[in-house]
Motif scaffolding. Structure first.
Motif, PDB file in Angstrom:
ATOM      1  N   ALA A 230       0.840  -1.203   0.000  1.00 40.81           N
ATOM      2  CA  ALA A 230       0.000   0.000   0.000  1.00 40.81           C
ATOM      3  C   ALA A 230       0.876   1.254   0.000  1.00 40.81           C
ATOM      4  CB  ALA A 230      -0.934  -0.011   1.206  1.00 40.81           C
ATOM      5  N   ASN A 231       1.950   1.241   0.762  1.00 32.00           N
ATOM      6  CA  ASN A 231       2.866   2.385   0.781  1.00 32.00           C
ATOM      7  C   ASN A 231       3.523   2.593  -0.577  1.00 32.00           C
ATOM      8  OD1 ASN A 231       2.412   3.210   3.416  1.00 32.00           O
ATOM      9  ND2 ASN A 231       4.022   1.916   4.253  1.00 32.00           N
ATOM     10  N   ALA A 232       3.851   1.508  -1.261  1.00 31.40           N
ATOM     11  CA  ALA A 232       4.441   1.616  -2.598  1.00 31.40           C
ATOM     12  C   ALA A 232       3.441   2.248  -3.567  1.00 31.40           C
ATOM     13  CB  ALA A 232       4.888   0.250  -3.099  1.00 31.40           C
ATOM     14  N   ARG A 233       2.182   1.845  -3.484  1.00 28.15           N
ATOM     15  CA  ARG A 233       1.155   2.452  -4.348  1.00 28.15           C
ATOM     16  C   ARG A 233       1.010   3.944  -4.041  1.00 28.15           C
ATOM     17  NH1 ARG A 233      -1.108  -2.473  -3.202  1.00 28.15           N
ATOM     18  NH2 ARG A 233      -2.442  -1.611  -1.562  1.00 28.15           N
ATOM     19  N   TYR A 234       1.033   4.293  -2.756  1.00 25.46           N
ATOM     20  CA  TYR A 234       0.940   5.695  -2.336  1.00 25.46           C
ATOM     21  C   TYR A 234       2.112   6.501  -2.905  1.00 25.46           C
ATOM     22  CZ  TYR A 234       0.687   9.699   0.861  1.00 25.46           C
ATOM     23  OH  TYR A 234       0.624  10.956   1.395  1.00 25.46           O
ATOM     24  N   LEU A 235       3.292   5.951  -2.822  1.00 24.04           N
ATOM     25  CA  LEU A 235       4.486   6.603  -3.366  1.00 24.04           C
ATOM     26  C   LEU A 235       4.355   6.791  -4.875  1.00 24.04           C
ATOM     27  CD1 LEU A 235       7.392   7.661  -3.155  1.00 24.04           C
ATOM     28  CD2 LEU A 235       8.165   5.276  -3.191  1.00 24.04           C
TER      29      LEU A 235
ATOM     30  N   VAL B 121      16.876  10.633   0.472  1.00 24.00           N
ATOM     31  CA  VAL B 121      16.005   9.659  -0.205  1.00 24.00           C
ATOM     32  C   VAL B 121      16.887   8.677  -0.960  1.00 24.00           C
ATOM     33  CG1 VAL B 121      14.186   9.336  -1.931  1.00 24.00           C
ATOM     34  CG2 VAL B 121      14.149  11.357  -0.438  1.00 24.00           C
ATOM     35  N   LEU B 122      16.755   7.402  -0.626  1.00 19.40           N
ATOM     36  CA  LEU B 122      17.585   6.381  -1.263  1.00 19.40           C
ATOM     37  C   LEU B 122      16.869   5.759  -2.446  1.00 19.40           C
ATOM     38  CD1 LEU B 122      19.056   4.603   1.884  1.00 19.40           C
ATOM     39  CD2 LEU B 122      20.019   6.495   0.557  1.00 19.40           C
ATOM     40  N   ALA B 123      17.579   5.657  -3.552  1.00 19.07           N
ATOM     41  CA  ALA B 123      17.075   5.022  -4.772  1.00 19.07           C
ATOM     42  C   ALA B 123      18.278   4.395  -5.466  1.00 19.07           C
ATOM     43  CB  ALA B 123      16.411   6.045  -5.685  1.00 19.07           C
ATOM     44  N   THR B 124      18.017   3.458  -6.344  1.00 15.29           N
ATOM     45  CA  THR B 124      19.072   2.882  -7.170  1.00 15.29           C
ATOM     46  C   THR B 124      18.684   3.083  -8.623  1.00 15.29           C
ATOM     47  OG1 THR B 124      18.055   0.683  -7.147  1.00 15.29           O
ATOM     48  CG2 THR B 124      19.704   1.140  -5.448  1.00 15.29           C
ATOM     49  N   GLY B 125      19.675   3.000  -9.498  1.00 18.47           N
ATOM     50  CA  GLY B 125      19.412   3.112 -10.922  1.00 18.47           C
ATOM     51  C   GLY B 125      20.066   4.331 -11.524  1.00 18.47           C
ATOM     52  N   LEU B 126      19.743   4.566 -12.785  1.00 16.38           N
ATOM     53  CA  LEU B 126      20.266   5.710 -13.520  1.00 16.38           C
ATOM     54  C   LEU B 126      19.095   6.436 -14.178  1.00 16.38           C
ATOM     55  CD1 LEU B 126      22.706   7.334 -14.431  1.00 16.38           C
ATOM     56  CD2 LEU B 126      23.015   5.707 -16.301  1.00 16.38           C
ATOM     57  N   TYR B 127      18.542   5.831 -15.204  1.00 16.01           N
ATOM     58  CA  TYR B 127      17.334   6.372 -15.825  1.00 16.01           C
ATOM     59  C   TYR B 127      16.115   5.519 -15.499  1.00 16.01           C
ATOM     60  CZ  TYR B 127      20.328   9.587 -18.251  1.00 16.01           C
ATOM     61  OH  TYR B 127      21.229  10.584 -18.520  1.00 16.01           O
ATOM     62  N   ASN B 128      16.342   4.416 -14.827  1.00 16.19           N
ATOM     63  CA  ASN B 128      15.281   3.557 -14.324  1.00 16.19           C
ATOM     64  C   ASN B 128      15.506   3.430 -12.821  1.00 16.19           C
ATOM     65  OD1 ASN B 128      14.169   2.832 -16.939  1.00 16.19           O
ATOM     66  ND2 ASN B 128      16.080   1.729 -17.223  1.00 16.19           N
ATOM     67  N   LEU B 129      14.847   4.312 -12.081  1.00 15.01           N
ATOM     68  CA  LEU B 129      15.040   4.319 -10.635  1.00 15.01           C
ATOM     69  C   LEU B 129      14.224   3.216  -9.971  1.00 15.01           C
ATOM     70  CD1 LEU B 129      14.823   8.130  -9.806  1.00 15.01           C
ATOM     71  CD2 LEU B 129      16.841   6.755 -10.380  1.00 15.01           C
ATOM     72  N   ARG B 130      14.731   2.753  -8.850  1.00 17.94           N
ATOM     73  CA  ARG B 130      14.062   1.732  -8.050  1.00 17.94           C
ATOM     74  C   ARG B 130      13.958   2.273  -6.635  1.00 17.94           C
ATOM     75  NH1 ARG B 130      16.237  -2.593  -4.988  1.00 17.94           N
ATOM     76  NH2 ARG B 130      14.857  -4.367  -4.843  1.00 17.94           N
ATOM     77  N   LEU B 131      12.722   2.377  -6.140  1.00 20.64           N
ATOM     78  CA  LEU B 131      12.441   2.820  -4.784  1.00 20.64           C
ATOM     79  C   LEU B 131      11.713   1.681  -4.077  1.00 20.64           C
ATOM     80  CD1 LEU B 131      11.019   6.200  -6.014  1.00 20.64           C
ATOM     81  CD2 LEU B 131      13.106   6.009  -4.683  1.00 20.64           C
ATOM     82  N   VAL B 132      12.054   1.412  -2.825  1.00 24.82           N
ATOM     83  CA  VAL B 132      11.497   0.264  -2.120  1.00 24.82           C
ATOM     84  C   VAL B 132      10.916   0.695  -0.779  1.00 24.82           C
ATOM     85  CG1 VAL B 132      11.987  -2.028  -1.171  1.00 24.82           C
ATOM     86  CG2 VAL B 132      13.201  -1.250  -3.207  1.00 24.82           C
ATOM     87  N   THR B 133       9.703   0.239  -0.492  1.00 29.16           N
ATOM     88  CA  THR B 133       9.111   0.431   0.828  1.00 29.16           C
ATOM     89  C   THR B 133       9.304  -0.857   1.616  1.00 29.16           C
ATOM     90  OG1 THR B 133       6.921  -0.300   0.100  1.00 29.16           O
ATOM     91  CG2 THR B 133       7.399   2.048  -0.078  1.00 29.16           C
ATOM     92  N   HIS B 134       9.527  -0.703   2.919  1.00 33.56           N
ATOM     93  CA  HIS B 134       9.772  -1.882   3.756  1.00 33.56           C
ATOM     94  C   HIS B 134       9.569  -1.490   5.215  1.00 33.56           C
ATOM     95  CE1 HIS B 134      13.691  -0.073   4.612  1.00 33.56           C
ATOM     96  NE2 HIS B 134      13.847   0.060   3.311  1.00 33.56           N
TER      97      HIS B 134
ATOM     98  N   GLY C 216      11.412  -0.400   7.466  1.00 33.49           N
ATOM     99  CA  GLY C 216      12.035   0.852   7.873  1.00 33.49           C
ATOM    100  C   GLY C 216      11.535   2.079   7.135  1.00 33.49           C
ATOM    101  N   VAL C 217      10.557   1.918   6.247  1.00 31.69           N
ATOM    102  CA  VAL C 217      10.019   3.032   5.465  1.00 31.69           C
ATOM    103  C   VAL C 217       8.503   3.047   5.632  1.00 31.69           C
ATOM    104  CG1 VAL C 217       9.765   4.055   3.173  1.00 31.69           C
ATOM    105  CG2 VAL C 217      11.880   2.872   3.777  1.00 31.69           C
ATOM    106  N   GLY C 218       8.017   3.943   6.450  1.00 34.94           N
ATOM    107  CA  GLY C 218       6.588   4.043   6.703  1.00 34.94           C
ATOM    108  C   GLY C 218       5.938   5.169   5.928  1.00 34.94           C
ATOM    109  N   ARG C 219       4.645   5.349   6.148  1.00 36.80           N
ATOM    110  CA  ARG C 219       3.885   6.386   5.440  1.00 36.80           C
ATOM    111  C   ARG C 219       4.478   7.771   5.694  1.00 36.80           C
ATOM    112  NH1 ARG C 219      -1.262   6.685   2.676  1.00 36.80           N
ATOM    113  NH2 ARG C 219      -0.806   4.475   2.485  1.00 36.80           N
ATOM    114  N   SER C 220       4.872   8.063   6.925  1.00 30.44           N
ATOM    115  CA  SER C 220       5.432   9.390   7.220  1.00 30.44           C
ATOM    116  C   SER C 220       6.747   9.618   6.461  1.00 30.44           C
ATOM    117  CB  SER C 220       5.630   9.570   8.726  1.00 30.44           C
ATOM    118  OG  SER C 220       6.575   8.648   9.218  1.00 30.44           O
TER     119      SER C 220
END
Length: 89
Positions: free
Chosen positions: A10-15, A56-69, A71-75
């Motif tokens: 759900a947090n990933a969809r919100y993001l 804000v942590l992400a991986t990639g170059l032109y294809n970013l990857r963001l992960v909720t887990h 340690g990453v809540g709605r706030s």
């Protein structure tokens, strides 16, 4: 933490929804807790560095990857979205 997966999804969809509509940014509808963001070729190659410098942590170059887990809540997402919009927009 299998019982938390629904919350992470759900947090990933919100993001992902929070990133919709940015110019030169295409966000795939998440199927899990991972959000894939495709950036137009004119976006800076150091986007991941810019995001990291702002917390804000992400991986990639032109294809970013963001992960909720766990340690990453709605706030955290609410704090990250303005940063992502600023850097990606």
């Amino acid at each position: 933490h299998v019982e938390r997966l629904a919350e992470d999804h759900a947090n990933a969809r919100y993001l992902a929804e929070g990133l919709q509509g940015l110019p030169g940014v295409s966000v795939a509808t998440p199927q899990s807790n991972i959000v894939f963001v495709d950036l137009a070729a004119d976006k800076p190659a150091d986007t991941v560095t810019w995001l990291r410098e702002r917390g804000v942590l992400a991986t990639g170059l032109y294809n970013l990857r963001l992960v909720t887990h766990l340690g990453v809540g709605r706030s955290d997402i609410e704090r990250a979205l303005p940063i992502l919009r600023d850097v990606l927009g």
